[in-house]
Scaffold this active site. Structure first.
Site, short mmCIF file in Angstrom:
data_model
loop_
_atom_site.label_atom_id
_atom_site.label_comp_id
_atom_site.label_asym_id
_atom_site.label_seq_id
_atom_site.Cartn_x
_atom_site.Cartn_y
_atom_site.Cartn_z
N ASP A 102 0.81 -1.22 0.00
CA ASP A 102 0.00 0.00 0.00
C ASP A 102 0.84 1.27 0.00
O ASP A 102 2.06 1.22 0.21
CB ASP A 102 -0.97 -0.01 1.19
CG ASP A 102 -0.33 -0.55 2.46
OD1 ASP A 102 0.89 -0.45 2.60
OD2 ASP A 102 -1.07 -1.08 3.31
N ASP A 106 -8.00 -3.74 14.12
CA ASP A 106 -9.37 -4.01 13.66
C ASP A 106 -9.43 -5.16 12.65
O ASP A 106 -10.46 -5.39 12.03
CB ASP A 106 -9.98 -2.75 13.05
CG ASP A 106 -9.17 -2.20 11.88
OD1 ASP A 106 -8.17 -2.86 11.48
OD2 ASP A 106 -9.51 -1.12 11.37
N HIS A 129 -7.55 -5.39 9.86
CA HIS A 129 -7.24 -5.07 8.46
C HIS A 129 -5.92 -5.72 8.03
O HIS A 129 -5.02 -5.96 8.85
CB HIS A 129 -7.23 -3.55 8.21
CG HIS A 129 -6.09 -2.78 8.83
ND1 HIS A 129 -6.29 -1.60 9.51
CD2 HIS A 129 -4.76 -2.99 8.87
CE1 HIS A 129 -5.12 -1.13 9.92
NE2 HIS A 129 -4.17 -1.96 9.55
P1 PGA Z 1 1.86 -2.06 12.71
O1 PGA Z 1 0.70 -1.96 11.63
O2 PGA Z 1 2.84 -3.05 12.17
O3 PGA Z 1 2.46 -0.68 12.78
O4 PGA Z 1 1.22 -2.51 13.98
C1 PGA Z 1 0.15 -3.14 11.12
C2 PGA Z 1 -1.02 -2.84 10.22
O5 PGA Z 1 -1.71 -1.83 10.45
O6 PGA Z 1 -1.28 -3.62 9.31
#
Ligand code: PGA
Length: 260
Positions: free
Chosen positions: A67, A136, A138
């Site tokens: 992304d 959440d 995702h």
């Molecule tokens: P993080 O983010 O590795 O900073 O916890 C993971 C994500 O949001 O997919």
């Protein structure tokens, strides 16, 4: 599903790095799907060490990131282009021509997203997709309610994810509301997925993704349908799984050749 619980994020990251390194050694022109955020940082550090000290060769590897923020130029310090340069690409011998991230500055976003999907196909598809998970559920920026068949497209970040990711921006308002992200369907096409999750903040999402129903309300739950999905968790992230003892027993009983 292969659920591997390690005492610390560092131990899980070393295992993940070893697994990626083995793939690259077996298939020097591997196509890797890469992720950003806090979660893969120790894994990238170990890949850099393996490159420097063990000659792990990235020269024929192709990468596709999950992304990018809409509206951020690659040189913006909070862009995922910049993140990947800082934490991996600048330190290994990956060829710049084989690095791909969604184009946050695309003027024709649907065409750019179609081109990203086409580039993945033209490269032969993704051999291994690395994933983190949001609190959440995702994956990529496929927030709850994302179509489980979605392809690369523009998405709106939830308020919760905006709060979680605000640390990268000078002020919370500087963070774009929109991102381009591989779709859930794009991720499901990878031949193998490796999801890393560390910390108590991920425990609810992990329990729902691994032991709950498959639902767009937790996009990671679709990985239950993936034939080669591996989960590397630390103890706090695994804490709310109900079959914890079984997962440990399965992994401990595996012959060495079968372990990640
Ligand atoms: P993080 O983010 O590795 O900073 O916890 C993971 C994500 O949001 O997919």
């Amino acid at each position: 599903m292969e659920i591997i619980i390690q005492p610390t994020p560092e131990a899980a990251s070393l295992l993940a790095a070893r697994h990626l390194a083995q793939l690259i050694r077996e298939k020097p022109n591997a196509v890797l799907g890469l992720a950003t955020g806090h979660t893969p940082l120790a894994l990238y550090r170990e890949l850099i060490r393996l490159h420097r000290e063990d000659g792990l060769d990235f020269s024929r590897v192709t990468t596709f990131n999950l992304d990018e923020y809409v509206g951020l130029p690659p040189a913006h310090p909070a862009s995922y282009h910049a993140f990947m340069q800082e934490h991996l690409f600048a330190h290994v011998n990956v060829s710049p021509s084989r690095i791909h991230l969604p184009d946050g500055l695309a003027t024709d976003i649907p065409a750019s997203c179609r081109a990203y999907e086409e580039a993945i196909r033209a490269a032969g598809g993704i051999d291994l997709q690395l994933l983190g998970i949001g609190g959440d559920g995702h994956i990529g920026f496929n927030e709850p309610s994302s179509s489980l068949a979605s392809r690369t497209r523009i998405k709106t970040i939830t308020e919760r994810t905006r709060r979680d990711n605000a640390y990268a921006f000078a002020t919370p308002d500087a963070m774009p509301h929109h991102v381009l992200t591989m779709g859930v369907g794009t991720i499901m096409d990878a031949r193998q997925v490796l999801l890393l999750a560390f910390g108590a903040k991920k425990a609810d999402a992990i329990a729902a993704a691994l032991e709950g129903p498959i639902t767009a309300m937790n996009p990671a739950s679709i990985l239950q349908m993936h034939p080669v999905a591996k989960y590397l968790l630390d103890e706090p992230a695994a804490a709310k799984l109900t079959r914890l003892d079984y997962y440990r027993w399965v992994y401990d009983g595996k012959p060495d050749w079968q372990k990640v």
